[in-house]
Design a protein around this motif. Sequence first.
Motif, PDB file in Angstrom:
ATOM      1  N   THR A  82       0.853  -1.195   0.000  1.00 32.66           N
ATOM      2  CA  THR A  82       0.000   0.000   0.000  1.00 32.66           C
ATOM      3  C   THR A  82       0.883   1.237   0.000  1.00 32.66           C
ATOM      4  N   ILE A  83       0.431   2.266  -0.702  1.00 31.48           N
ATOM      5  CA  ILE A  83       1.067   3.584  -0.662  1.00 31.48           C
ATOM      6  C   ILE A  83       0.080   4.549  -0.031  1.00 31.48           C
ATOM      7  N   VAL A  84       0.518   5.259   0.999  1.00 29.83           N
ATOM      8  CA  VAL A  84      -0.271   6.341   1.571  1.00 29.83           C
ATOM      9  C   VAL A  84       0.513   7.630   1.385  1.00 29.83           C
ATOM     10  N   LEU A  85      -0.121   8.627   0.851  1.00 25.78           N
ATOM     11  CA  LEU A  85       0.521   9.911   0.593  1.00 25.78           C
ATOM     12  C   LEU A  85      -0.074  10.951   1.528  1.00 25.78           C
ATOM     13  N   GLY A  86       0.789  11.592   2.323  1.00 23.55           N
ATOM     14  CA  GLY A  86       0.345  12.625   3.249  1.00 23.55           C
ATOM     15  C   GLY A  86       0.731  14.005   2.753  1.00 23.55           C
ATOM     16  N   THR A  87      -0.248  14.922   2.686  1.00 27.02           N
ATOM     17  CA  THR A  87       0.047  16.242   2.135  1.00 27.02           C
ATOM     18  C   THR A  87      -0.884  17.306   2.693  1.00 27.02           C
ATOM     19  N   PRO A  88      -0.360  18.497   2.959  1.00 26.21           N
ATOM     20  CA  PRO A  88      -1.230  19.650   3.170  1.00 26.21           C
ATOM     21  C   PRO A  88      -1.696  20.177   1.815  1.00 26.21           C
ATOM     22  N   THR A  89      -2.621  21.110   1.868  1.00 28.50           N
ATOM     23  CA  THR A  89      -3.132  21.733   0.645  1.00 28.50           C
ATOM     24  C   THR A  89      -2.422  23.070   0.436  1.00 28.50           C
ATOM     25  N   VAL A  90      -1.928  23.276  -0.778  1.00 26.00           N
ATOM     26  CA  VAL A  90      -1.238  24.510  -1.149  1.00 26.00           C
ATOM     27  C   VAL A  90      -1.889  25.054  -2.410  1.00 26.00           C
ATOM     28  N   LEU A  91      -2.446  26.249  -2.334  1.00 25.42           N
ATOM     29  CA  LEU A  91      -3.088  26.872  -3.498  1.00 25.42           C
ATOM     30  C   LEU A  91      -4.103  25.928  -4.131  1.00 25.42           C
ATOM     31  N   ALA A  92      -4.950  25.369  -3.266  1.00 24.58           N
ATOM     32  CA  ALA A  92      -6.079  24.524  -3.668  1.00 24.58           C
ATOM     33  C   ALA A  92      -5.678  23.153  -4.188  1.00 24.58           C
ATOM     34  N   GLY A  93      -4.389  22.772  -4.065  1.00 30.33           N
ATOM     35  CA  GLY A  93      -3.938  21.464  -4.533  1.00 30.33           C
ATOM     36  C   GLY A  93      -2.913  20.865  -3.589  1.00 30.33           C
ATOM     37  N   PRO A  94      -2.335  19.725  -3.930  1.00 27.80           N
ATOM     38  CA  PRO A  94      -1.344  19.090  -3.072  1.00 27.80           C
ATOM     39  C   PRO A  94      -0.060  19.898  -3.010  1.00 27.80           C
ATOM     40  N   HIS A  95       0.662  19.732  -1.933  1.00 31.50           N
ATOM     41  CA  HIS A  95       1.991  20.336  -1.820  1.00 31.50           C
ATOM     42  C   HIS A  95       2.843  19.862  -3.002  1.00 31.50           C
TER      43      HIS A  95
END
Length: 393
Positions: free
Chosen positions: A297-310
């Motif tokens: 499994t791949i889990v990707l953790g990201t905040p939102t930057v300018l309405a999209g992923p970092h």
Amino acid sequence: MRTKKITDGVYWMGAVDWDRRLFDSLVPLPDGTTYNAYLVEGSEKTALIDAVDPDMVDTLLGHLEGVEKLDYVVCQHAEQDHSGTIALVLDLYPEAKVVTNAKAKSMLMDLLLIPEEKFIVVGDGETLSLGDKTLTFILTPWVHWPETMSTYLSEDKILFSCDFFGSHIATSDLFVRDQGRVHEAAKRYFGEIMMPFRSIIAKNLEKLSPHDIRMIAPSHGQIYDSPGWIVDAYRDWVSGAPHNLVTFPFVSMHGSTRLMVDHLTAALSEREVRVELFNLAVTDIGKLAMSLVDAGTIVLGTPTVLAGPHPMAANAAFLANALRPKAKYLSIIGSYGWGGKTVETLAGMIPNLKVEVLEPVLCKGLPKDDTFDALERLADAIAARHRESGFQG
């Protein structure tokens, strides 16, 4: 480094690049690398198998000082770290011919401007006699370019495999002496370079099986004088089941996503699912690629930057899509401030991954009880999928 004898009439004539730390302006080289060229002297003819990177040309020319006559230069792969000094070798030995396949010939004419009359074109399974030594050419396309091939020295049962089974390690050892270190380097090499071509590599492995291979001499890394273990490793990396492993690249700007990452990691560990975390702000992408070789499994953790992923998370998604690992499941977690399309953007970046997307977990601001509950449910789902799929470990 001096020329080294492998066996009677067969010599290593490569170069050790102790200082190189980046390949193709992309791939980290924490341990440097080698560019391996090999000289095969038969009773009638002599062949050089591959050359070295142009930066190390003086080393190759030093090896060749004692070679009075060279009949053939076998080019197994047109990429310049193997072919880039061939033109200079031909200047030294104007009677020598470049022996390669049709696709490589075309590339070498484009990349190095070698004239057409200098080539001898060989096909899959064709042989070239050097007198008491015979070279058999085995086309192994997409390991990792379309023109790559290997060369089998029948009398000595040596496979000159080019990038196949390669590893980036600078060392004075001619043969593999630290199997653990080489296994890690070869896995990194496979993850970074070979993994997108797993299905074709599986077929190429089968093409090698009729040959009695006592030694594998790649174009990067040390020679395998007991090659069974690296062939077995390749079979697992190519065709084996994924492992009970979550590869977890993430980035966090203000700590919210990191709280979620830590909670999910702990929850998965409690459920006996192994996790490998990669903070994308500091990670070595080679280590990430190695982890993707085994991931279930791949889990990707990201905040939102300018309405999209970092952007770092987007780069990780792009990398995973390009490398095409055999993972079966994927999810996304992260925090946002006021909204956006993080999940939709990342989902659109991974068309090559044949995965089931498990319910993403996104929260506004700091994670609260309902977010942690959702992460527990995600951990349950991942653990259940891994058990049902019978993943290794």
